[in-house]
Design an enzyme around this catalytic site. Structure first.
Site, PDB file in Angstrom:
ATOM      1  N   HIS A  44       5.392  -0.884  15.971  1.00 39.38           N
ATOM      2  CA  HIS A  44       5.274  -1.414  14.612  1.00 39.38           C
ATOM      3  C   HIS A  44       5.408  -2.938  14.588  1.00 39.38           C
ATOM      4  O   HIS A  44       4.651  -3.631  13.897  1.00 39.38           O
ATOM      5  CB  HIS A  44       6.366  -0.768  13.761  1.00 39.38           C
ATOM      6  CG  HIS A  44       6.299  -1.048  12.300  1.00 39.38           C
ATOM      7  ND1 HIS A  44       6.945  -2.117  11.713  1.00 39.38           N
ATOM      8  CD2 HIS A  44       5.681  -0.390  11.291  1.00 39.38           C
ATOM      9  CE1 HIS A  44       6.730  -2.094  10.409  1.00 39.38           C
ATOM     10  NE2 HIS A  44       5.969  -1.064  10.116  1.00 39.38           N
TER      11      HIS A  44
ATOM     12  N   SER B  78       4.437  -2.123   4.824  1.00 34.60           N
ATOM     13  CA  SER B  78       4.649  -2.890   6.063  1.00 34.60           C
ATOM     14  C   SER B  78       3.428  -3.706   6.422  1.00 34.60           C
ATOM     15  O   SER B  78       3.534  -4.806   6.968  1.00 34.60           O
ATOM     16  CB  SER B  78       4.955  -1.947   7.234  1.00 34.60           C
ATOM     17  OG  SER B  78       6.316  -1.659   7.324  1.00 34.60           O
TER      18      SER B  78
ATOM     19  N   ASP C 230      11.719  -6.958  13.341  1.00 36.97           N
ATOM     20  CA  ASP C 230      11.074  -5.641  13.427  1.00 36.97           C
ATOM     21  C   ASP C 230      11.486  -4.975  14.738  1.00 36.97           C
ATOM     22  O   ASP C 230      12.621  -5.136  15.185  1.00 36.97           O
ATOM     23  CB  ASP C 230       9.551  -5.824  13.329  1.00 36.97           C
ATOM     24  CG  ASP C 230       8.859  -4.651  12.666  1.00 36.97           C
ATOM     25  OD1 ASP C 230       8.833  -3.561  13.273  1.00 36.97           O
ATOM     26  OD2 ASP C 230       8.337  -4.813  11.556  1.00 36.97           O
TER      27      ASP C 230
END
Length: 658
Positions: A273, A473, A204
């Site tokens: 994120h 996600s 990520d």
């Protein structure tokens, strides 16, 4: 502790997140020489440009960097005859590196439009030594930001993490007090396992330092972003450490200039994120009287940075997958913490085939026993046009909300598809998973630890905060964390780890039927994740062995054609092999979909007991026994990784008399 300031974004963030994962249009580039199957142009869109291409040569043709460059340069010369704009402005071709999958990364000195890129790839594929070519496209984090038994004592758990509770319709204790039908029953799994002994790799944006995040493997992780524009470093090249440096797209050069990836004034601040996803899967410190909780909270989370400013390239992501599973990547120190499960909450345009660089990397990871869990995507569209969600061998996860319906943004299975394997809570945003209305806060979102800076990370503790996001996600780490709990429970019970196929079979077997009846045109696999049931089933062994007399009999050398099965299905075969037979070869081949093969002498293979296995992307699986001393019945177990059809199953041996 002072009440944290939650990050706010909502309506604008919804629009942004949906724009990042544009709907894919799978198209092939065909040529008169019949080499269309060696090109994947499904990610090429009319308004994008490309200057990176992944080329894989036939295994029988040794290819050096010099040879690959000469071949690509010759292809560009041929392409100038196919495309007028290339003839008048032909770019130079350069060699970047060899991927861990053995493919080569080629770049051009200027970016090519869609027609030019198609002509270049067609010219490359016309070389008979080329096995496959694809553009090296950007993938993006998939998420929507929100506004600001064993039960952990973390002070925000009860209000903000109702997604960890059983999805039994009990009203949420705080917030809007809505019926919770979408919970993942993580609390039920915590009675059986905590993640001890398992490593989760999160590919990520990396991870930040935060008082409520276990970032102890931050330095052991790796930053695979090779392009300085994307990484934010002053030079190209990879570096050790999986730290998130920020992925903002505001200001130059990201929203202005020749390389801008967003329109001016439309950039966004750093998402954090990777920290959000890592925290959910297990990195958020649990039962520490602070903040929130992680799912497999005693697992170790290895951050692997592959997404930065504007996203991340397939070539970097493919190398990150191989490295995270324990494979070797040239120029990178080997991973000392190989992961048993990889989380990829990222994606973008294009259909993924077994020949794609990402799929090849996933096959390498699966061969090492690593389960790969992937987000279905936030296009609100058919999942087959999203990558890596459509790659063979992955566990693709859709998103549901607190009401158990498919989230309005989530990709899904169209009729006849089985690409999405199951769903998990990712946030519904609005009541009843509608696409608009009054935002349901906090129950419409998944909440975890993040940073409060809009650019580079602010130092802890001043930068520590918590944020809500919704997306596939966020659904994905629920499944990843559950897988870590399943494997941890098996370690604690002195049982061997489940294979990736066995993990999928357990997840699908124990998935909960949604309270809201799914739209028959937009389905999401076996149902909704029930982590508690999955962990309990994993310790039981993942199923029972069918009676051996149910196995289909094979004859020596005779292919049984036309075999088919659903995703997660098990079909058994057997063949009697005489004493002193040689060169027993058991194989599957042909057809569509993806199967794995398990073989055992004398008894049907189970989820945990087999003599040999073959696990690759696609249907070409093979197990060989050099010599069979005593007369033995060999049993085959064919597992549908994806739904498959038209597969042949064959066993061949040479009798002792020959």
């Amino acid at each position: 502790m002072q009440y944290p300031m939650f990050k706010a974004a909502l309506a604008a963030s919804v629009a942004l997140a949906l724009s990042l994962s544009v709907t894919a249009h799978a198209q092939s580039t065909s040529g008169s020489n019949g080499f269309a199957t060696r090109i994947n142009a499904s990610a090429v869109t009319g308004n994008a440009t490309y200057n990176r291409f992944i080329v894989r040569y036939n295994a029988s043709v040794p290819t050096t960097a010099v040879a690959a460059t000469q071949s690509a340069s010759a292809a560009m010369s041929r392409a100038t005859k196919l495309q007028a704009s290339l003839s008048s402005n032909a770019p130079a071709v350069s060699y970047k590196r060899t991927l861990a999958t053995g493919a080569h990364l080629i770049t051009t000195s200027r970016k090519l439009n869609a027609s030019e890129a198609a002509a270049f790839m067609q010219s490359i594929a016309s070389d008979p030594t080329v096995a496959y070519v694809q553009p090296d496209v950007m993938r993006h984090a998939i998420g929507i930001k929100a506004p600001a038994s064993f039960t952990p004592n973390d002070n925000y758990f009860a209000k903000y993490q109702t997604d960890y509770l059983p999805g039994d319709g009990t009203a949420t204790a705080a917030g809007n007090k809505v019926a919770n039908w979408g919970g993942a029953n993580v609390t039920g799994a915590w009675d059986l396992a905590d993640g001890t002994g398992i490593t989760i790799a999160v590919i990520d944006t990396g991870i930040v330092k935060h008082a409520d995040i276990d970032a102890s493997l931050g330095d052991a992780g790796y930053d695979f972003i090779s392009d300085g524009f994307v990484s934010g470093r002053s030079t190209d090249g990879r570096v050790s450490g999986g730290w998130d440096l920020g992925d903002w797209t505001t200001g130059a050069p990201y929203d202005s200039g020749a390389n801008a990836c967003v329109n001016q004034g439309q950039g966004q601040g750093s998402s954090w994120h990777g920290s959000h996803v890592a925290s959910a899967s297990g990195a958020e410190i649990t039962n520490n009287s602070i903040g929130m909780a992680g799912i497999a909270y005693k697992a170790k989370v290895l951050p692997v940075r592959a997404l930065g400013h504007c996203g991340g390239y397939d070539s970097d992501i493919a190398d990150a997958i191989v490295w995270a599973s324990g494979g070797h990547v040239d120029g990178v120190a080997d991973n000392q913490h190989p992961a048993q499960v990889i989380n990829m909450s990222l994606g973008g345009d294009g259909t993924c085939t077994a020949d794609d660089a990402t799929a090849q990397a996933i096959a390498k990871a699966r061969a090492k026993g690593t389960t790969v869990v992937v987000a279905a995507g936030n296009d609100g569209a058919d999942v087959k046009s999203h990558s890596p969600a459509s790659c063979p061998g992955v566990i693709t996860v859709a998103s549901t909300g607190v009401g158990s319906g498919l989230s309005f943004y989530s990709n899904y299975n169209a009729p006849g598809e089985s690409i999405v394997k199951l769903a998990a809570f990712g946030g519904g945003v609005y009541p009843n998973e509608a696409s608009s209305g009054t935002q349901l806060n906090p129950e419409g979102f998944a909440w975890q630890a993040v940073n409060n800076s809009s650019t580079s990370p602010a130092a802890s503790p001043g930068g520590d905060t918590y944020g809500g996001m919704a997306g596939t996600s966020q659904a994905t780490p629920h499944v990843t964390g559950a897988v870590a709990l399943m494997q941890s429970a098996r370690l604690a019970a002195n049982m061997p780890l489940l294979t990736p196929d066995e993990v999928l079979a357990v997840l699908q077997k124990t998935a909960r039927t949604p309270h809201t009846t799914p739209n028959s045109n937009k389905t999401f696999g076996a149902g909704i994740l029930d982590a508690g049931a999955a962990v309990a089933e994993a310790v039981k062994g993942g199923g029972t062995t069918p009676p051996t007399d149910n196995a289909t009999v094979l004859q020596n050398g005779v292919a049984l054609t036309g075999q088919k099965g659903d995703a997660g299905s098990e079909t058994f075969y057997k063949i009697d092999v005489p004493a002193n037979a040689r060169a027993l070869v058991i194989r599957t081949a042909g057809g569509t979909g993806d199967v794995s093969l398990y073989v055992k002498a004398g008894a049907a293979p189970t989820a945990t007991a087999f003599d040999a296995s073959s696990i690759h992307a696609g249907n070409a699986e093979s197990v060989t026994v050099a010599k069979v001393a005593a007369a033995t019945t060999y049993y085959l177990r064919v597992v549908g990784v994806q739904a498959y059809t038209g597969v042949s199953v064959q066993a061949t041996y040479t009798p002792a008399s020959q």
